[in-house]
Every structure is written in C-alpha cells, then in structure tokens.
Design a protein around this motif. Structure first.
Motif, PDB file in Angstrom:
ATOM      1  N   SER A  56      33.737  41.158  49.701  1.00  0.00           N
ATOM      2  CA  SER A  56      32.960  40.760  50.877  1.00  0.00           C
ATOM      3  C   SER A  56      33.536  39.538  51.591  1.00  0.00           C
ATOM      4  N   ASP A  57      34.699  39.078  51.162  1.00  0.00           N
ATOM      5  CA  ASP A  57      35.341  37.918  51.780  1.00  0.00           C
ATOM      6  C   ASP A  57      36.015  38.335  53.084  1.00  0.00           C
ATOM      7  N   GLU A  58      35.487  37.876  54.178  1.00  0.00           N
ATOM      8  CA  GLU A  58      35.994  38.245  55.504  1.00  0.00           C
ATOM      9  C   GLU A  58      37.423  37.738  55.743  1.00  0.00           C
ATOM     10  N   GLU A  59      37.803  36.683  55.053  1.00  0.00           N
ATOM     11  CA  GLU A  59      39.114  36.068  55.249  1.00  0.00           C
ATOM     12  C   GLU A  59      40.245  36.838  54.556  1.00  0.00           C
ATOM     13  N   ARG A  60      39.903  37.725  53.628  1.00  0.00           N
ATOM     14  CA  ARG A  60      40.913  38.446  52.847  1.00  0.00           C
ATOM     15  C   ARG A  60      41.207  39.817  53.437  1.00  0.00           C
ATOM     16  N   ALA A  61      42.468  40.223  53.340  1.00  0.00           N
ATOM     17  CA  ALA A  61      42.893  41.543  53.819  1.00  0.00           C
ATOM     18  C   ALA A  61      42.769  42.562  52.682  1.00  0.00           C
ATOM     19  N   TRP A  62      42.796  43.838  53.061  1.00  0.00           N
ATOM     20  CA  TRP A  62      42.730  44.902  52.052  1.00  0.00           C
ATOM     21  C   TRP A  62      43.842  44.769  51.026  1.00  0.00           C
ATOM     22  N   LYS A  63      45.041  44.381  51.482  1.00  0.00           N
ATOM     23  CA  LYS A  63      46.177  44.290  50.560  1.00  0.00           C
ATOM     24  C   LYS A  63      45.994  43.175  49.523  1.00  0.00           C
ATOM     25  N   GLN A  64      45.064  42.287  49.733  1.00  0.00           N
ATOM     26  CA  GLN A  64      44.739  41.264  48.741  1.00  0.00           C
ATOM     27  C   GLN A  64      43.585  41.706  47.854  1.00  0.00           C
ATOM     28  N   ILE A  65      42.627  42.397  48.433  1.00  0.00           N
ATOM     29  CA  ILE A  65      41.423  42.781  47.698  1.00  0.00           C
ATOM     30  C   ILE A  65      41.684  43.941  46.733  1.00  0.00           C
ATOM     31  N   LEU A  66      42.364  44.982  47.199  1.00  0.00           N
ATOM     32  CA  LEU A  66      42.545  46.174  46.367  1.00  0.00           C
ATOM     33  C   LEU A  66      43.310  45.920  45.063  1.00  0.00           C
ATOM     34  N   PRO A  67      44.416  45.175  45.074  1.00  0.00           N
ATOM     35  CA  PRO A  67      45.070  44.892  43.790  1.00  0.00           C
ATOM     36  C   PRO A  67      44.185  44.077  42.843  1.00  0.00           C
ATOM     37  N   ALA A  68      43.412  43.167  43.394  1.00  0.00           N
ATOM     38  CA  ALA A  68      42.523  42.353  42.561  1.00  0.00           C
ATOM     39  C   ALA A  68      41.457  43.220  41.905  1.00  0.00           C
ATOM     40  N   VAL A  69      40.878  44.130  42.673  1.00  0.00           N
ATOM     41  CA  VAL A  69      39.842  45.014  42.145  1.00  0.00           C
ATOM     42  C   VAL A  69      40.440  45.974  41.107  1.00  0.00           C
ATOM     43  N   ALA A  70      41.631  46.485  41.366  1.00  0.00           N
ATOM     44  CA  ALA A  70      42.287  47.391  40.416  1.00  0.00           C
ATOM     45  C   ALA A  70      42.588  46.666  39.102  1.00  0.00           C
ATOM     46  N   LEU A  71      43.092  45.455  39.187  1.00  0.00           N
ATOM     47  CA  LEU A  71      43.382  44.673  37.983  1.00  0.00           C
ATOM     48  C   LEU A  71      42.101  44.365  37.217  1.00  0.00           C
ATOM     49  N   LYS A  72      41.061  43.998  37.939  1.00  0.00           N
ATOM     50  CA  LYS A  72      39.782  43.680  37.293  1.00  0.00           C
ATOM     51  C   LYS A  72      39.220  44.907  36.569  1.00  0.00           C
ATOM     52  N   GLY A  73      39.291  46.067  37.203  1.00  0.00           N
ATOM     53  CA  GLY A  73      38.805  47.301  36.587  1.00  0.00           C
ATOM     54  C   GLY A  73      39.611  47.690  35.365  1.00  0.00           C
ATOM     55  N   ALA A  74      40.926  47.544  35.448  1.00  0.00           N
ATOM     56  CA  ALA A  74      41.784  47.879  34.314  1.00  0.00           C
ATOM     57  C   ALA A  74      41.506  46.962  33.127  1.00  0.00           C
ATOM     58  N   LEU A  75      41.380  45.682  33.385  1.00  0.00           N
ATOM     59  CA  LEU A  75      41.087  44.746  32.297  1.00  0.00           C
ATOM     60  C   LEU A  75      39.714  45.001  31.691  1.00  0.00           C
ATOM     61  N   ALA A  76      38.731  45.341  32.514  1.00  0.00           N
ATOM     62  CA  ALA A  76      37.397  45.654  32.000  1.00  0.00           C
ATOM     63  C   ALA A  76      37.445  46.883  31.100  1.00  0.00           C
ATOM     64  N   ALA A  77      38.222  47.894  31.493  1.00  0.00           N
ATOM     65  CA  ALA A  77      38.348  49.103  30.679  1.00  0.00           C
ATOM     66  C   ALA A  77      39.033  48.816  29.349  1.00  0.00           C
ATOM     67  N   VAL A  78      40.051  47.978  29.369  1.00  0.00           N
ATOM     68  CA  VAL A  78      40.760  47.622  28.127  1.00  0.00           C
ATOM     69  C   VAL A  78      39.839  46.848  27.195  1.00  0.00           C
ATOM     70  N   VAL A  79      39.113  45.888  27.720  1.00  0.00           N
ATOM     71  CA  VAL A  79      38.188  45.103  26.885  1.00  0.00           C
ATOM     72  C   VAL A  79      37.110  46.014  26.307  1.00  0.00           C
ATOM     73  N   LYS A  80      36.581  46.922  27.116  1.00  0.00           N
ATOM     74  CA  LYS A  80      35.561  47.856  26.640  1.00  0.00           C
ATOM     75  C   LYS A  80      36.108  48.726  25.514  1.00  0.00           C
ATOM     76  N   ALA A  81      37.329  49.239  25.666  1.00  0.00           N
ATOM     77  CA  ALA A  81      37.938  50.075  24.632  1.00  0.00           C
ATOM     78  C   ALA A  81      38.163  49.289  23.345  1.00  0.00           C
ATOM     79  N   VAL A  82      38.601  48.051  23.460  1.00  0.00           N
ATOM     80  CA  VAL A  82      38.826  47.216  22.275  1.00  0.00           C
ATOM     81  C   VAL A  82      37.509  46.981  21.539  1.00  0.00           C
TER      82      VAL A  82
END
Length: 68
Positions: free
Chosen positions: A24-50
């Motif tokens: 929801s940060d108006e100052e950020r572009a899609w190219k900044q938001i999408l990698p951050a969200v993908a990394l956050k989701g991947a790390l959440a999945a790894v922690v959940k699996a562990v």
C-alpha cells in the motif's frame, strides 16, 4: 513472527534498505513491491515447513509413529 523477523534481516542484506516495501506504499513501484512479497512468501513457507517437519519428527520420537 519468525518468518517476519527473518524476512526483515534478509531484505536488509539483499536490498541494502532498512525500509521494507509495503503493497500500500504509494511511493514504491511494482518492481520493488513484487520481489519483496515473493521473498516474504517464500520465507514464510520455509519456516512453516520447518515447524511442521520438526513437530512430526518430535511426535515420532515420542510415540514411535509418524503422525498422519
């Protein structure tokens, strides 16, 4: 909570930024938001699996059988 803390540390190391992009940060572009969200989701999945795998291993150690 674990995944969030891990994400913050990884993001700071990878992006060299203290501020994590928010969708929801108006100052950020899609190219900044999408990698951050993908990394956050991947790390959440790894922690959940562990956590799940560790719990199942613990149950097997206590009962001798793998949980269904």
């Amino acid at each position: 909570m674990i995944a969030s803390a891990l994400f913050s540390k990884v993001w700071k190391a990878v992006a060299h930024e203290d501020d994590v992009p928010d969708a929801s940060d108006e100052e950020r572009a899609w190219k900044q938001i999408l990698p951050a969200v993908a990394l956050k989701g991947a790390l959440a999945a790894v922690v959940k699996a562990v956590i799940h795998r560790s719990g199942a291993t613990g149950v097997r150690g206590l009962t001798g059988t793998w949980p269904a």
